[in-house]
Scaffold this active site. Structure first.
Site, PDB file in Angstrom:
ATOM      1  N   ARG A 185      51.177  84.453  27.272  1.00  0.00           N
ATOM      2  CA  ARG A 185      49.759  84.662  26.179  1.00  0.00           C
ATOM      3  C   ARG A 185      49.921  83.022  25.943  1.00  0.00           C
ATOM      4  NH1 ARG A 185      51.704  84.326  21.363  1.00  0.00           N
ATOM      5  NH2 ARG A 185      53.851  86.181  20.593  1.00  0.00           N
ATOM      6  N   SER A 241      76.261  64.319  41.776  1.00  0.00           N
ATOM      7  CA  SER A 241      76.637  63.449  42.507  1.00  0.00           C
ATOM      8  C   SER A 241      76.093  62.109  41.873  1.00  0.00           C
ATOM      9  CB  SER A 241      74.542  63.518  43.393  1.00  0.00           C
ATOM     10  OG  SER A 241      73.915  63.722  42.742  1.00  0.00           O
ATOM     11  N   ALA A 296      63.596  86.510  28.716  1.00  0.00           N
ATOM     12  CA  ALA A 296      64.974  87.020  28.436  1.00  0.00           C
ATOM     13  C   ALA A 296      64.817  87.398  29.659  1.00  0.00           C
ATOM     14  CB  ALA A 296      65.362  87.987  27.460  1.00  0.00           C
ATOM     15  N   ARG A 337      55.671  83.844  34.413  1.00  0.00           N
ATOM     16  CA  ARG A 337      54.224  83.781  34.339  1.00  0.00           C
ATOM     17  C   ARG A 337      53.524  83.578  32.664  1.00  0.00           C
ATOM     18  NH1 ARG A 337      53.042  82.096  40.170  1.00  0.00           N
ATOM     19  NH2 ARG A 337      52.692  84.168  41.445  1.00  0.00           N
ATOM     20  N   HIS A 343      73.016  74.377  48.626  1.00  0.00           N
ATOM     21  CA  HIS A 343      73.648  74.706  50.087  1.00  0.00           C
ATOM     22  C   HIS A 343      71.929  74.506  50.851  1.00  0.00           C
ATOM     23  CE1 HIS A 343      77.452  76.594  49.175  1.00  0.00           C
ATOM     24  NE2 HIS A 343      76.860  77.034  48.273  1.00  0.00           N
TER      25      HIS A 343
HETATM   26  C1  COA Z   1      59.003  86.702  25.670  1.00  0.00           C
HETATM   27  C2  COA Z   1      59.231  87.390  24.342  1.00  0.00           C
HETATM   28  C3  COA Z   1      59.245  86.656  23.483  1.00  0.00           C
HETATM   29  C4  COA Z   1      57.756  87.638  24.604  1.00  0.00           C
HETATM   30  O1  COA Z   1      57.651  88.271  22.945  1.00  0.00           O
HETATM   31  P1  COA Z   1      55.754  88.880  22.562  1.00  0.00           P
HETATM   32  O2  COA Z   1      55.100  87.581  22.700  1.00  0.00           O
HETATM   33  O3  COA Z   1      56.112  90.199  21.393  1.00  0.00           O
HETATM   34  O4  COA Z   1      55.149  90.164  23.991  1.00  0.00           O
HETATM   35  P2  COA Z   1      55.085  91.182  23.957  1.00  0.00           P
HETATM   36  O5  COA Z   1      56.013  92.414  23.497  1.00  0.00           O
HETATM   37  O6  COA Z   1      54.095  92.025  23.431  1.00  0.00           O
HETATM   38  O7  COA Z   1      54.985  91.433  25.441  1.00  0.00           O
HETATM   39  C5  COA Z   1      54.025  91.031  26.218  1.00  0.00           C
HETATM   40  C6  COA Z   1      54.186  91.352  27.372  1.00  0.00           C
HETATM   41  O8  COA Z   1      55.220  90.394  28.879  1.00  0.00           O
HETATM   42  C7  COA Z   1      55.937  91.212  28.928  1.00  0.00           C
HETATM   43  N1  COA Z   1      57.397  90.632  28.845  1.00  0.00           N
HETATM   44  C8  COA Z   1      57.764  90.276  27.886  1.00  0.00           C
HETATM   45  N2  COA Z   1      58.778  89.992  27.811  1.00  0.00           N
HETATM   46  C9  COA Z   1      59.267  89.960  29.151  1.00  0.00           C
HETATM   47  C10 COA Z   1      60.680  89.465  29.821  1.00  0.00           C
HETATM   48  N3  COA Z   1      60.914  88.687  29.094  1.00  0.00           N
HETATM   49  N4  COA Z   1      59.865  89.188  30.992  1.00  0.00           N
HETATM   50  C11 COA Z   1      59.761  90.124  31.543  1.00  0.00           C
HETATM   51  N5  COA Z   1      58.405  90.433  30.944  1.00  0.00           N
HETATM   52  C12 COA Z   1      58.464  90.458  29.620  1.00  0.00           C
HETATM   53  C13 COA Z   1      55.207  92.517  28.725  1.00  0.00           C
HETATM   54  O9  COA Z   1      56.386  94.055  29.122  1.00  0.00           O
HETATM   55  C14 COA Z   1      54.262  92.657  28.058  1.00  0.00           C
HETATM   56  O10 COA Z   1      53.992  93.895  29.168  1.00  0.00           O
HETATM   57  P3  COA Z   1      52.355  94.302  29.642  1.00  0.00           P
HETATM   58  O11 COA Z   1      51.750  93.319  28.772  1.00  0.00           O
HETATM   59  O12 COA Z   1      51.728  94.221  31.523  1.00  0.00           O
HETATM   60  O13 COA Z   1      52.562  95.439  28.560  1.00  0.00           O
HETATM   61  C15 COA Z   1      59.858  88.512  23.971  1.00  0.00           C
HETATM   62  O14 COA Z   1      60.142  89.465  25.419  1.00  0.00           O
HETATM   63  C16 COA Z   1      61.384  87.945  24.612  1.00  0.00           C
HETATM   64  O15 COA Z   1      61.564  88.266  26.211  1.00  0.00           O
HETATM   65  N6  COA Z   1      62.455  87.902  24.027  1.00  0.00           N
HETATM   66  C17 COA Z   1      64.156  87.901  23.828  1.00  0.00           C
HETATM   67  C18 COA Z   1      64.193  86.178  23.590  1.00  0.00           C
HETATM   68  C19 COA Z   1      65.783  86.247  24.106  1.00  0.00           C
HETATM   69  O16 COA Z   1      66.221  86.008  24.630  1.00  0.00           O
HETATM   70  N7  COA Z   1      66.094  86.503  22.396  1.00  0.00           N
HETATM   71  C20 COA Z   1      67.961  85.491  22.193  1.00  0.00           C
HETATM   72  C21 COA Z   1      67.900  84.527  22.670  1.00  0.00           C
HETATM   73  S1  COA Z   1      70.074  84.022  22.215  1.00  0.00           S
END
Ligand code: COA
Length: 202
Positions: free
Chosen positions: A193, A77, A170, A190, A121
């Site tokens: 950490r 827009s 992700a 949410r 929409h």
């Molecule tokens: C978000 C992220 C960085 C967190 O990594 P981390 O700090 O090592 O976190 P953990 O794996 O210890 O997970 C912590 C909690 O978050 C939850 N969690 C982690 N990633 C999540 C996601 N993408 N969606 C929903 N919940 C997620 C875990 O299930 C865990 O929950 P719990 O404490 O109830 O068991 C990682 O999980 C992630 O999503 N990485 C993908 C990055 C990506 O897409 N890279 C490609 C780019 S091209």
């Protein structure tokens, strides 16, 4: 290893695409790396600004995860704006703005991230399909601050600010603002950490 034919095609396309962007009125402030052919569409009297060192990846050879679609950057827009800050990288990412989307410096958008500051929409009017785009309001703006990392396939919805340095997991759906310096994930996203490291202010 990227095939040589990909590299040659890429070099030829980059020069042609840069000229095309300038003709479209996109502001390119410095170096821009365009891999593959993005879809960039600027509505009359809107602005698209790409700062120095931005990289747009629309071809799967050039990014480990691959992309499901080209980068799409589209203002919808008059008066709307999209700004992508210096050093930011987008892979198969869609940005659609009816009001304003700002990405800060060094923002990383993982494969197939979608960021839109409109619902496209109307919610409370019918028939939705034949009505124009809902009128955007300033509070619908999206601001993604410096050094944010959006994991693959995140959705960022209208009215959201994501604070500097924050990481979004992700596949998350970000429907409310997130503070700086945290890891957030889920639907709705949410805070999981705080980040251990802090963003270098230099
Ligand atoms: C978000 C992220 C960085 C967190 O990594 P981390 O700090 O090592 O976190 P953990 O794996 O210890 O997970 C912590 C909690 O978050 C939850 N969690 C982690 N990633 C999540 C996601 N993408 N969606 C929903 N919940 C997620 C875990 O299930 C865990 O929950 P719990 O404490 O109830 O068991 C990682 O999980 C992630 O999503 N990485 C993908 C990055 C990506 O897409 N890279 C490609 C780019 S091209």
């Amino acid at each position: 290893v990227i095939p040589r034919s990909e590299v040659v095609v890429q070099r030829l396309m980059q020069a042609w695409l840069l000229r095309r962007l300038r003709r479209l009125g996109v502001s390119v402030n410095g170096r821009l790396t365009i891999i593959g052919a993005p879809i960039i569409d600027s509505y009359p009297n809107s602005t698209i600004t790409l700062d120095d060192g931005v990289t747009l990846v629309s071809r799967s050879w050039w990014t480990a995860l691959g992309v499901s679609r080209p980068v799409i950057i589209r203002t919808l827009s008059p008066g709307s704006s999209i700004t992508i800050g210096a050093g930011s990288g987008l892979s198969g990412t869609t940005l659609c703005s009816a009001v304003g989307i700002t990405l800060g410096k060094r923002v990383l958008c993982g494969a197939d991230v979608l960021i839109a500051d409109t619902d496209f929409h109307p919610i409370e009017q019918f028939p939705r399909v034949s009505l124009p785009l809902p009128v955007g309001i300033q509070s619908d703006r999206i601001v993604i601050e410096d050094d944010v990392f959006l994991g693959a396939r995140c959705l960022v919805l209208k009215g959201v600010t994501i604070g500097a340095g924050t990481v979004v997991g992700a596949g998350s759906v970000v429907s409310r603002s997130l503070p700086p310096g945290v890891v957030a994930a889920g639907n709705p996203a949410r805070v999981i950490r705080a980040l251990v490291s802090s963003v270098d202010e230099s």
